[in-house]
Design a protein around this motif. Structure first.
Motif, PDB file in Angstrom:
ATOM      1  N   GLU A 197     -22.893  55.064   9.570  1.00 56.64           N
ATOM      2  CA  GLU A 197     -23.598  53.972   8.893  1.00 56.64           C
ATOM      3  C   GLU A 197     -22.777  53.547   7.670  1.00 56.64           C
ATOM      4  O   GLU A 197     -21.971  54.313   7.161  1.00 56.64           O
ATOM      5  CB  GLU A 197     -24.964  54.453   8.407  1.00 56.64           C
ATOM      6  N   GLU A 198     -23.031  52.308   7.187  1.00 58.52           N
ATOM      7  CA  GLU A 198     -22.403  51.921   5.932  1.00 58.52           C
ATOM      8  C   GLU A 198     -23.000  52.771   4.811  1.00 58.52           C
ATOM      9  O   GLU A 198     -24.153  53.185   4.883  1.00 58.52           O
ATOM     10  CB  GLU A 198     -22.591  50.427   5.634  1.00 58.52           C
ATOM     11  N   LYS A 199     -22.182  53.046   3.784  1.00 62.55           N
ATOM     12  CA  LYS A 199     -22.684  53.842   2.665  1.00 62.55           C
ATOM     13  C   LYS A 199     -23.651  53.021   1.823  1.00 62.55           C
ATOM     14  O   LYS A 199     -24.629  53.525   1.309  1.00 62.55           O
ATOM     15  CB  LYS A 199     -21.531  54.324   1.796  1.00 62.55           C
ATOM     16  N   GLY A 200     -23.361  51.743   1.699  1.00 61.81           N
ATOM     17  CA  GLY A 200     -24.232  50.898   0.896  1.00 61.81           C
ATOM     18  C   GLY A 200     -23.795  49.452   0.931  1.00 61.81           C
ATOM     19  O   GLY A 200     -22.878  49.072   1.653  1.00 61.81           O
ATOM     20  N   VAL A 201     -24.477  48.669   0.106  1.00 65.12           N
ATOM     21  CA  VAL A 201     -24.237  47.237   0.041  1.00 65.12           C
ATOM     22  C   VAL A 201     -24.151  46.823  -1.420  1.00 65.12           C
ATOM     23  O   VAL A 201     -24.989  47.218  -2.231  1.00 65.12           O
ATOM     24  CB  VAL A 201     -25.387  46.455   0.726  1.00 65.12           C
ATOM     25  N   LEU A 202     -23.123  46.038  -1.731  1.00 67.24           N
ATOM     26  CA  LEU A 202     -23.008  45.417  -3.033  1.00 67.24           C
ATOM     27  C   LEU A 202     -23.602  44.022  -2.897  1.00 67.24           C
ATOM     28  O   LEU A 202     -23.112  43.203  -2.127  1.00 67.24           O
ATOM     29  CB  LEU A 202     -21.546  45.333  -3.480  1.00 67.24           C
ATOM     30  N   VAL A 203     -24.695  43.775  -3.609  1.00 67.78           N
ATOM     31  CA  VAL A 203     -25.412  42.506  -3.528  1.00 67.78           C
ATOM     32  C   VAL A 203     -25.020  41.655  -4.734  1.00 67.78           C
ATOM     33  O   VAL A 203     -25.191  42.089  -5.873  1.00 67.78           O
ATOM     34  CB  VAL A 203     -26.940  42.726  -3.530  1.00 67.78           C
ATOM     35  N   LEU A 204     -24.478  40.467  -4.473  1.00 67.97           N
ATOM     36  CA  LEU A 204     -24.131  39.538  -5.547  1.00 67.97           C
ATOM     37  C   LEU A 204     -25.116  38.380  -5.529  1.00 67.97           C
ATOM     38  O   LEU A 204     -25.416  37.831  -4.462  1.00 67.97           O
ATOM     39  CB  LEU A 204     -22.719  38.989  -5.357  1.00 67.97           C
ATOM     40  N   LEU A 205     -25.620  38.016  -6.699  1.00 62.53           N
ATOM     41  CA  LEU A 205     -26.582  36.936  -6.833  1.00 62.53           C
ATOM     42  C   LEU A 205     -26.032  35.847  -7.751  1.00 62.53           C
ATOM     43  O   LEU A 205     -25.520  36.141  -8.824  1.00 62.53           O
ATOM     44  CB  LEU A 205     -27.895  37.437  -7.441  1.00 62.53           C
ATOM     45  N   LYS A 206     -26.163  34.611  -7.310  1.00 61.00           N
ATOM     46  CA  LYS A 206     -25.913  33.456  -8.164  1.00 61.00           C
ATOM     47  C   LYS A 206     -27.267  32.785  -8.323  1.00 61.00           C
ATOM     48  O   LYS A 206     -27.901  32.412  -7.334  1.00 61.00           O
ATOM     49  CB  LYS A 206     -24.917  32.497  -7.525  1.00 61.00           C
ATOM     50  N   ILE A 207     -27.723  32.697  -9.582  1.00 61.56           N
ATOM     51  CA  ILE A 207     -29.080  32.212  -9.828  1.00 61.56           C
ATOM     52  C   ILE A 207     -29.067  30.951 -10.702  1.00 61.56           C
ATOM     53  O   ILE A 207     -28.076  30.643 -11.348  1.00 61.56           O
ATOM     54  CB  ILE A 207     -29.945  33.308 -10.481  1.00 61.56           C
ATOM     55  N   GLU A 208     -30.197  30.266 -10.691  1.00 60.44           N
ATOM     56  CA  GLU A 208     -30.359  29.062 -11.512  1.00 60.44           C
ATOM     57  C   GLU A 208     -30.270  29.437 -12.989  1.00 60.44           C
ATOM     58  O   GLU A 208     -30.682  30.536 -13.393  1.00 60.44           O
ATOM     59  CB  GLU A 208     -31.715  28.401 -11.232  1.00 60.44           C
ATOM     60  N   LYS A 209     -29.742  28.501 -13.781  1.00 58.63           N
ATOM     61  CA  LYS A 209     -29.611  28.713 -15.221  1.00 58.63           C
ATOM     62  C   LYS A 209     -30.991  29.002 -15.824  1.00 58.63           C
ATOM     63  O   LYS A 209     -31.991  28.406 -15.431  1.00 58.63           O
ATOM     64  CB  LYS A 209     -29.006  27.467 -15.860  1.00 58.63           C
ATOM     65  N   ASP A 210     -31.029  29.939 -16.750  1.00 59.15           N
ATOM     66  CA  ASP A 210     -32.248  30.348 -17.463  1.00 59.15           C
ATOM     67  C   ASP A 210     -33.267  31.061 -16.571  1.00 59.15           C
ATOM     68  O   ASP A 210     -34.414  31.232 -16.970  1.00 59.15           O
ATOM     69  CB  ASP A 210     -32.925  29.154 -18.156  1.00 59.15           C
ATOM     70  N   SER A 211     -32.861  31.475 -15.386  1.00 59.49           N
ATOM     71  CA  SER A 211     -33.748  32.245 -14.514  1.00 59.49           C
ATOM     72  C   SER A 211     -33.599  33.725 -14.830  1.00 59.49           C
ATOM     73  O   SER A 211     -32.526  34.189 -15.192  1.00 59.49           O
ATOM     74  CB  SER A 211     -33.394  32.002 -13.053  1.00 59.49           C
TER      75      SER A 211
END
Length: 109
Positions: free
Chosen positions: A29-43
């Motif tokens: 199995e994969e060891k893990g996941v790196l999750v990247l988020l791009k969010i709305e300004k001021d969120s």
């Protein structure tokens, strides 16, 4: 390469590492996941605010404050071996996908 460096290179706002509990019983199995988020300004959206997130599902996640979400799968040696685009409000350019592909083989510190 640190999470901060990856965020800066790819122009994302937040990163979260999620370890796969099944990895410890099955080394294939994969060891893990790196999750990247791009969010709305001021969120203040956080990874844990996103409901029904499944790393193996093909459906894209939708949230009003989420611009895009990218998942990098990494192995037992913390080396990125694949990626998935989990959300995007806007068209994804070829330049962006080339940047994502260049992360494959990089070790996460």
């Amino acid at each position: 390469m640190t999470k901060r460096q990856i965020l800066e290179i790819l122009h994302f706002d937040k990163a979260h590492v999620s370890l796969n509990p099944y990895f410890f019983g099955n080394q294939y199995e994969e060891k893990g996941v790196l999750v990247l988020l791009k969010i709305e300004k001021d969120s203040n959206l956080e990874y844990l605010d996103i409901e029904n997130l499944c790393f193996q599902c093909p459906t894209l996640e939708s949230h009003p404050d989420l611009i895009s979400m990218l998942l990098f799968l990494f192995d037992k040696d913390d080396v990125i071996y694949d990626y998935s685009i989990a959300s995007s409000k806007y068209k994804i350019t070829r330049k962006e996908t080339l940047q994502y592909e260049q992360m494959i083989g990089k070790k996460i510190d």
